[in-house]
Design an enzyme around this catalytic site. Structure first.
Site, PDB file in Angstrom:
ATOM      1  N   HIS A 124       0.170   4.268  -0.126  1.00 53.83           N
ATOM      2  CA  HIS A 124      -0.325   5.333   0.756  1.00 53.83           C
ATOM      3  C   HIS A 124      -0.846   4.746   2.076  1.00 53.83           C
ATOM      4  O   HIS A 124      -1.845   5.172   2.622  1.00 53.83           O
ATOM      5  CB  HIS A 124      -1.377   6.178   0.048  1.00 53.83           C
ATOM      6  CG  HIS A 124      -2.464   5.412  -0.647  1.00 53.83           C
ATOM      7  ND1 HIS A 124      -2.265   4.179  -1.243  1.00 53.83           N
ATOM      8  CD2 HIS A 124      -3.778   5.684  -0.833  1.00 53.83           C
ATOM      9  CE1 HIS A 124      -3.397   3.755  -1.764  1.00 53.83           C
ATOM     10  NE2 HIS A 124      -4.336   4.642  -1.516  1.00 53.83           N
ATOM     11  N   THR A 182       0.837  -1.203   0.000  1.00 53.37           N
ATOM     12  CA  THR A 182       0.000   0.000   0.000  1.00 53.37           C
ATOM     13  C   THR A 182       0.866   1.245   0.000  1.00 53.37           C
ATOM     14  O   THR A 182       1.384   1.648   1.043  1.00 53.37           O
ATOM     15  CB  THR A 182      -0.908   0.018   1.264  1.00 53.37           C
ATOM     16  OG1 THR A 182      -1.489  -1.264   1.420  1.00 53.37           O
ATOM     17  CG2 THR A 182      -1.991   1.053   1.137  1.00 53.37           C
TER      18      THR A 182
HETATM   19  N1  INI Z   1      -7.665  -0.288   1.017  1.00 54.53           N
HETATM   20  C1  INI Z   1      -7.594  -1.263   1.953  1.00 54.53           C
HETATM   21  O1  INI Z   1      -8.573  -1.496   2.677  1.00 54.53           O
HETATM   22  N2  INI Z   1      -6.438  -1.987   2.093  1.00 54.53           N
HETATM   23  C2  INI Z   1      -5.351  -1.735   1.320  1.00 54.53           C
HETATM   24  O2  INI Z   1      -4.314  -2.434   1.524  1.00 54.53           O
HETATM   25  C3  INI Z   1      -5.407  -0.731   0.317  1.00 54.53           C
HETATM   26  N3  INI Z   1      -4.280  -0.484  -0.567  1.00 54.53           N
HETATM   27  O3  INI Z   1      -3.355  -1.327  -0.629  1.00 54.53           O
HETATM   28  O4  INI Z   1      -4.204   0.535  -1.256  1.00 54.53           O
HETATM   29  C4  INI Z   1      -6.614   0.001   0.203  1.00 54.53           C
HETATM   30  N4  INI Z   1      -6.713   1.008  -0.698  1.00 54.53           N
HETATM   31  C5  INI Z   1      -8.003   1.543  -1.124  1.00 54.53           C
HETATM   32  C6  INI Z   1      -8.529   2.649  -0.219  1.00 54.53           C
HETATM   33  O5  INI Z   1      -9.000   2.117   1.001  1.00 54.53           O
HETATM   34  C7  INI Z   1      -9.704   3.369  -0.894  1.00 54.53           C
HETATM   35  O6  INI Z   1     -10.725   2.427  -1.191  1.00 54.53           O
HETATM   36  C8  INI Z   1      -9.304   4.082  -2.198  1.00 54.53           C
HETATM   37  O7  INI Z   1      -8.222   4.949  -1.961  1.00 54.53           O
HETATM   38  C9  INI Z   1     -10.512   4.911  -2.757  1.00 54.53           C
HETATM   39  O8  INI Z   1     -10.946   5.896  -1.822  1.00 54.53           O
END
Ligand code: INI
Length: 159
Positions: free
Chosen positions: A89, A87
């Site tokens: 971010h 991830t």
């Molecule tokens: N969301 C998660 O729940 N887990 C993750 O590991 C993840 N990664 O890896 O990016 C993740 N990203 C999506 C984020 O929660 C939002 O849905 C997206 O940014 C849209 O708002």
């Protein structure tokens, strides 16, 4: 004499929302299964468990707030999984989920159990989703029941 305020793990009559994420579904589904099974074991009726899925952990606070404000639930279990290595971010997603969820509790007074895994690796997430290190969904569900029982006791209300 000191008056001890006690809780219980009796879920009978409690209405609970389980809010999980579609992200990392293969891990989160284990947390959800653990949470729903634990609620049932503690006496929460099937019809009183509402299972809601949001896209990712970043969206959890919004859905948790809507559930808390609806007045339909005595407690909420928030479940998800954010893996640092996967991830870019991570700090934003994991940080906002934790901050947003705790602010819902402070604003609404509805207990929300935080069952969002924030791990460095996928292996650590698997360990906490029902293998080596227990199941954080199970633990969060028990906390939700305990807090839903404790709050009325603190306020001196019958629950
Ligand atoms: N969301 C998660 O729940 N887990 C993750 O590991 C993840 N990664 O890896 O990016 C993740 N990203 C999506 C984020 O929660 C939002 O849905 C997206 O940014 C849209 O708002």
């Amino acid at each position: 004499m000191v008056q001890k305020v006690t809780s219980s793990l009796d879920g009978k009559g409690l209405r609970v929302a389980v809010i999980d994420t579609g992200w990392n579904e293969f891990i989160v589904s284990q947390l959800t299964q653990g949470a729903i099974g634990t609620l049932a074991r503690h006496g929460v009726a099937d019809d009183d468990i509402h299972h809601i899925t949001v896209p990712g952990a970043f969206e959890l606070p919004l859905a948790v707030r809507a559930a808390a404000q609806s007045g339909r639930f005595d407690a909420i279990v928030a479940l998800g999984c954010v893996i640092r290595g996967a991830t870019p971010h991570f700090d934003y997603v994991a940080g906002e989920a934790a901050k947003g969820i705790s602010s819902v509790m402070a604003d609404t007074g509805v207990p929300v159990a935080f069952g969002v895994l924030t791990t460095d690796t996928i292996e650590q997430a698997i360990e906490r989703a029902g293998t080596k290190a227990g199941n954080k969904g199970t633990e969060a569900a028990a906390v939700a029941v305990e807090m839903a029982r404790l709050l009325p006791a603190i306020k001196g209300e019958a629950s």
